[in-house]
Design an enzyme around this catalytic site. Structure first.
Site, PDB file in Angstrom:
ATOM      1  N   LYS A 206     112.573  -6.171  -6.004  1.00 30.18           N
ATOM      2  CA  LYS A 206     113.894  -5.919  -6.606  1.00 30.18           C
ATOM      3  C   LYS A 206     114.987  -6.542  -5.725  1.00 30.18           C
ATOM      4  O   LYS A 206     114.733  -6.893  -4.565  1.00 30.18           O
ATOM      5  CB  LYS A 206     114.113  -4.413  -6.760  1.00 30.18           C
ATOM      6  CG  LYS A 206     114.112  -3.639  -5.441  1.00 30.18           C
ATOM      7  CD  LYS A 206     114.095  -2.131  -5.675  1.00 30.18           C
ATOM      8  CE  LYS A 206     114.093  -1.381  -4.354  1.00 30.18           C
ATOM      9  NZ  LYS A 206     113.898   0.072  -4.555  1.00 30.18           N
TER      10      LYS A 206
ATOM     11  N   ARG B  95     116.268  12.171  -8.548  1.00 29.09           N
ATOM     12  CA  ARG B  95     116.904  10.893  -8.814  1.00 29.09           C
ATOM     13  C   ARG B  95     116.381  10.316 -10.123  1.00 29.09           C
ATOM     14  O   ARG B  95     117.120  10.109 -11.064  1.00 29.09           O
ATOM     15  CB  ARG B  95     116.623   9.960  -7.627  1.00 29.09           C
ATOM     16  CG  ARG B  95     117.524   8.784  -7.528  1.00 29.09           C
ATOM     17  CD  ARG B  95     117.245   7.944  -6.291  1.00 29.09           C
ATOM     18  NE  ARG B  95     115.925   7.326  -6.308  1.00 29.09           N
ATOM     19  CZ  ARG B  95     115.573   6.287  -5.550  1.00 29.09           C
ATOM     20  NH1 ARG B  95     116.428   5.783  -4.695  1.00 29.09           N
ATOM     21  NH2 ARG B  95     114.366   5.772  -5.611  1.00 29.09           N
TER      22      ARG B  95
ATOM     23  N   TYR C 212     141.849 -10.999  14.220  1.00 34.86           N
ATOM     24  CA  TYR C 212     142.801 -10.184  13.453  1.00 34.86           C
ATOM     25  C   TYR C 212     143.106  -8.872  14.156  1.00 34.86           C
ATOM     26  O   TYR C 212     142.196  -8.184  14.631  1.00 34.86           O
ATOM     27  CB  TYR C 212     142.233  -9.892  12.064  1.00 34.86           C
ATOM     28  CG  TYR C 212     142.330 -11.063  11.119  1.00 34.86           C
ATOM     29  CD1 TYR C 212     143.576 -11.538  10.707  1.00 34.86           C
ATOM     30  CD2 TYR C 212     141.187 -11.688  10.641  1.00 34.86           C
ATOM     31  CE1 TYR C 212     143.667 -12.617   9.840  1.00 34.86           C
ATOM     32  CE2 TYR C 212     141.268 -12.760   9.759  1.00 34.86           C
ATOM     33  CZ  TYR C 212     142.524 -13.222   9.370  1.00 34.86           C
ATOM     34  OH  TYR C 212     142.617 -14.281   8.515  1.00 34.86           O
TER      35      TYR C 212
ATOM     36  N   MET D 161     136.464 -13.315   7.752  1.00 43.42           N
ATOM     37  CA  MET D 161     135.715 -13.653   6.539  1.00 43.42           C
ATOM     38  C   MET D 161     134.696 -14.768   6.787  1.00 43.42           C
ATOM     39  O   MET D 161     133.559 -14.694   6.338  1.00 43.42           O
ATOM     40  CB  MET D 161     136.674 -14.069   5.421  1.00 43.42           C
ATOM     41  CG  MET D 161     135.954 -14.320   4.108  1.00 43.42           C
ATOM     42  SD  MET D 161     137.026 -14.919   2.797  1.00 43.42           S
ATOM     43  CE  MET D 161     137.891 -13.438   2.338  1.00 43.42           C
TER      44      MET D 161
HETATM   45  C1  PLP Z   1     112.875   0.404  -3.654  1.00 39.06           C
HETATM   46  C2  PLP Z   1     111.685   1.214  -4.054  1.00 39.06           C
HETATM   47  C3  PLP Z   1     110.447   1.015  -3.422  1.00 39.06           C
HETATM   48  C4  PLP Z   1     110.307   0.152  -2.183  1.00 39.06           C
HETATM   49  O1  PLP Z   1     110.816   0.891  -1.107  1.00 39.06           O
HETATM   50  P1  PLP Z   1     110.731   0.380   0.407  1.00 39.06           P
HETATM   51  O2  PLP Z   1     111.217   1.524   1.198  1.00 39.06           O
HETATM   52  O3  PLP Z   1     111.623  -0.798   0.488  1.00 39.06           O
HETATM   53  O4  PLP Z   1     109.316   0.029   0.677  1.00 39.06           O
HETATM   54  C5  PLP Z   1     109.349   1.676  -3.915  1.00 39.06           C
HETATM   55  N1  PLP Z   1     109.447   2.509  -4.966  1.00 39.06           N
HETATM   56  C6  PLP Z   1     110.615   2.751  -5.577  1.00 39.06           C
HETATM   57  C7  PLP Z   1     110.659   3.716  -6.716  1.00 39.06           C
HETATM   58  C8  PLP Z   1     111.782   2.129  -5.134  1.00 39.06           C
HETATM   59  O5  PLP Z   1     112.952   2.387  -5.726  1.00 39.06           O
END
Ligand code: PLP
Length: 393
Positions: free
Chosen positions: A51, A150, A272, A320
């Protein structure tokens, strides 16, 4: 990369004269990390979480390497991420979409051969209706909430389904999954509680492989592996547990160009707000990296770059497009020969940068921007012979 008019590597090894900073992503290390996690989890299937564009490292480059290393199951968060990922992995590879189908998007899942994670009774109903329309059972994962509040079905939802199995008609449950809230703190009793809840809730759902652990959960031991594990962060080299040595290989090196050097006098301010002042004559350098590159502004506090074995403290605020560092301890001859310094590298890990910035490695990695000159180190060829005794998920 598009063709740009700076093709010649410089003598120092700096690859690209047209960018302020360069990000080198080590695909060989990512493959090695996958194999280490796969070996650690025995008969369980080791999936790969890609992801957020593989945590900022480029899912189009990372996913094929993970597949080559043996991954057959991938996870993304959103439908659009899944659609973008699909062409980069083989047709037989499963892609689960963690957030599941928003109402009306179900047909896109089937069209792109994506499997939804069903998180609520509403998503379940949507998928059931979609299956009825398709006149065949359609594959999906079902998520249950074991304590993180969640995503996933509640205990009451699972009880409802146990009473009325028709609500699951047309849903081919490929995976029952949940997610740990406290896996990075092994002593936390929430871990065992969530594990036991997953067992109890899965027992009331159609028989299917189970999954609970992401990166940190893998290191809680076999009791937490179930049939499939879902590492993300560990693939990219982040430490699964801040208290233990990190068994994973680092996967990124971030180098910033030295744009300018100067000598300042006692009383001169830097950056800055002029928040830092020299107390004596000081040699300083301006680097071509700033917060617009995703190099977090909060990282100025206790932050540093490295030039070989010389630590270069960050002076004042991060701008920046630039960051100023103290090079007073570096011999002039070393500086004259240097074109760049390490922001993330052998002397400073992503986790250390994160600690300095008051955040976690996940945020540092996913924040790394698109302005760097990016290079990928290809995996060293290796026979990825798929493990014989893997559960089939
Ligand atoms: C992001 C996520 C993972 C991966 O988690 P890591 O801690 O990066 O290994 C696995 N399962 C779910 C449901 C997630 O949201």
């Amino acid at each position: 990369m598009p063709d740009l008019p700076f093709p010649q590597p410089m003598a120092s090894g700096w690859a690209f004269a047209g960018a302020g900073a360069a990000l080198e992503i080590d695909l060989d290390a990512i493959a090695a990390n996958y194999r280490l996690l796969d070996a650690r989890t025995g008969a369980a299937t080791c999936a790969a979480v890609v992801k957020a564009d593989a945590y900022g490292l480029g899912a189009d480059r990372v996913a094929p390497v993970l597949e080559q290393a043996g991954a057959r199951v991938f996870f993304v968060a959103h439908l659009e991420e899944g659609i973008r990922l699909r062409p980069h992995v083989s047709p037989g590879v499963r892609i689960f979409v963690l957030h599941g189908p928003m109402p009306g998007t179900e047909a896109l899942f089937t069209r792109h051969a994506l499997l939804p994670v069903l998180n609520s009774m509403e998503q379940l109903a949507g998928w059931r209706a979609h299956a009825a329309q398709a006149q065949k059972a359609l594959p999906a994962a079902v998520q249950v909430d074991t304590g993180m509040s969640r995503f996933g079905l509640s205990e009451a939802d699972v009880a409802t389904l146990a009473q009325a199995p028709a609500l699951l008609e047309g849903i081919d449950t490929k995976l029952v999954m949940s997610h740990l809230a406290c896996a990075d703190t092994p002593a936390n009793p929430a871990n065992a509680m969530q594990r036991d809840r997953l067992r109890a809730m899965a027992a009331r759902l159609p028989a299917a492989p189970c999954a609970l652990s992401a990166s940190s959960g893998i290191f809680l031991g076999p009791d937490y592996h179930f049939d499939l594990v879902r590492p993300g962060a560990a693939l990219y080299g982040l430490a699964p547990n801040a208290q233990a040595p990190n068994p994973l290989r680092p996967t990124v090196r971030l180098r910033a160009r030295i744009v300018q050097r100067r000598v300042i006098a006692a009383g001169d301010g830097v950056g800055y707000g002029l928040t830092w002042h020299a107390t004596g004559t000081r040699r300083i350098a301006t680097l071509g990296i700033g917060y617009a590159d995703g190099f977090l502004r909060s990282g100025a506090r206790d932050g540093c770059a490295w030039l070989g074995d010389y630590r270069l403290p960050i002076l004042g605020r991060i701008s920046m497009d630039s960051t100023t560092v103290d090079v007073n301890d570096v011999p002039e001859s070393v500086l004259d020969a240097a074109t760049h310094v390490d922001m993330i590298g052998p002397r400073r890990s992503v986790d250390e940068v994160a600690h300095g910035a008051g955040t976690i490695g996940y945020e540092v990695l996913t924040a790394l921007g698109s302005r760097f000159h990016r290079t990928y180190r290809q995996p060293v060829a290796c026979d990825a012979s798929p493990c014989q005794n893997k559960a089939s998920v």
